[in-house]
Design a protein around this motif. Sequence first.
Motif, short mmCIF file in Angstrom:
data_model
loop_
_atom_site.label_atom_id
_atom_site.label_comp_id
_atom_site.label_asym_id
_atom_site.label_seq_id
_atom_site.Cartn_x
_atom_site.Cartn_y
_atom_site.Cartn_z
N GLY A 7 0.83 -1.20 0.00
CA GLY A 7 0.00 0.00 0.00
C GLY A 7 0.86 1.24 0.00
O GLY A 7 1.70 1.45 -0.88
N ASP A 8 0.71 2.06 1.05
CA ASP A 8 1.43 3.32 1.13
C ASP A 8 2.66 3.25 2.01
O ASP A 8 3.23 4.28 2.37
CB ASP A 8 0.49 4.42 1.65
N ALA A 9 3.11 2.05 2.39
CA ALA A 9 4.23 1.94 3.33
C ALA A 9 5.22 0.87 2.89
O ALA A 9 4.84 -0.18 2.35
CB ALA A 9 3.71 1.61 4.73
N ARG A 10 6.50 1.14 3.15
CA ARG A 10 7.54 0.14 2.98
C ARG A 10 7.63 -0.66 4.28
O ARG A 10 7.79 -0.08 5.36
CB ARG A 10 8.89 0.78 2.68
N ILE A 11 7.53 -1.98 4.17
CA ILE A 11 7.55 -2.85 5.34
C ILE A 11 8.90 -3.58 5.38
O ILE A 11 9.30 -4.22 4.40
CB ILE A 11 6.39 -3.87 5.29
N ALA A 12 9.58 -3.46 6.52
CA ALA A 12 10.88 -4.09 6.70
C ALA A 12 10.69 -5.53 7.17
O ALA A 12 9.85 -5.81 8.04
CB ALA A 12 11.71 -3.30 7.71
N TRP A 13 11.51 -6.44 6.62
CA TRP A 13 11.40 -7.84 7.01
C TRP A 13 12.76 -8.53 6.84
O TRP A 13 13.65 -8.02 6.18
CB TRP A 13 10.34 -8.57 6.19
N ARG A 14 12.88 -9.70 7.46
CA ARG A 14 14.10 -10.49 7.31
C ARG A 14 13.77 -11.97 7.42
O ARG A 14 12.74 -12.36 8.01
CB ARG A 14 15.15 -10.10 8.34
N SER A 15 14.66 -12.78 6.88
CA SER A 15 14.52 -14.23 6.92
C SER A 15 15.76 -14.81 7.59
O SER A 15 16.88 -14.42 7.29
CB SER A 15 14.38 -14.79 5.50
N ASP A 16 15.56 -15.75 8.51
CA ASP A 16 16.65 -16.44 9.20
C ASP A 16 16.41 -17.94 9.16
O ASP A 16 15.27 -18.39 9.26
CB ASP A 16 16.76 -15.98 10.65
N GLY A 17 17.50 -18.69 9.05
CA GLY A 17 17.38 -20.13 9.06
C GLY A 17 17.40 -20.73 7.66
O GLY A 17 17.40 -20.02 6.65
N ASP A 18 17.38 -22.04 7.62
CA ASP A 18 17.46 -22.81 6.39
C ASP A 18 16.18 -22.65 5.57
O ASP A 18 15.08 -22.94 6.06
CB ASP A 18 17.68 -24.28 6.76
#
Length: 258
Positions: A7-18
């Motif tokens: 939508g109107d926002a950048r959402i920060a995310w991350r992935s950890d693990g296999d």
Amino acid sequence: MEHVLSGDARIAWRSDGDTGKPALFLCNSIGTDHTAWEVVMPQLTQHFRVIRMDTRGHGESDAPNADYTLNQLAGDIEAVATAAELKQFDVCGVSLGAMMAMAYAVNQPQRLRRLVLCNTSTHMDPQAWQQRMDTVRTQGLAAIADMAMSRFFTPEYVERNDPALQQVRERFLKLSPEGYTGCCAAIRDMALTEQLHRIQVPTLVLTGARDVSTPHAAGQAIAERIPGAQIRQLPAAHISANEAPELFCEALVDFLID
């Protein structure tokens, strides 16, 4: 951290693990960011590829100056899941994160496998949340920091003031006031109770024996309305992953791993 536009926002995310392990998507409580899960990450990444995001208005995600809705926040889950190329995944949310997860399970269940709802409710006093919004807008987040910590954790945990608690408090004070009040509005305006019967995925409800914000009875009410839901109580207050990490992880693994 990676970012995806929702939508109107950048959402920060991350992935950890296999990436070959089952995907587990974690959603935070209001007032915390993805780092609140650090205490349980070593255990969880043994079993899962863990996806964490900063809820809209928190951490490194954008904080539009507006009232947010649960459906909007649930849409942010979908945006991150798509960016992470998740074909099927489980969601574990705490407090607001669980409210978001319930909205997601109602409206966009296609890729959802199982659901864990921690320390949450489908109805909270709208006037109390409006008062909290008004306080933050006029006095800032520091005015409610002690209250927030006392609701997140038991008095004994607060008194210990260990590094994990210090980090939660520091992150809280760095939040965008506009982002925080935007999420308060989503809690104030939620209307989930009559939609719970639409959740058809296997669900575990976790409650805290000393949770004053969303007590065990609130969890029981949710479990009774979701077909086949299980319920389990942990010896903790509102953020049970911090206070009872081993029992918290044990509950998740028992429920999510076949």
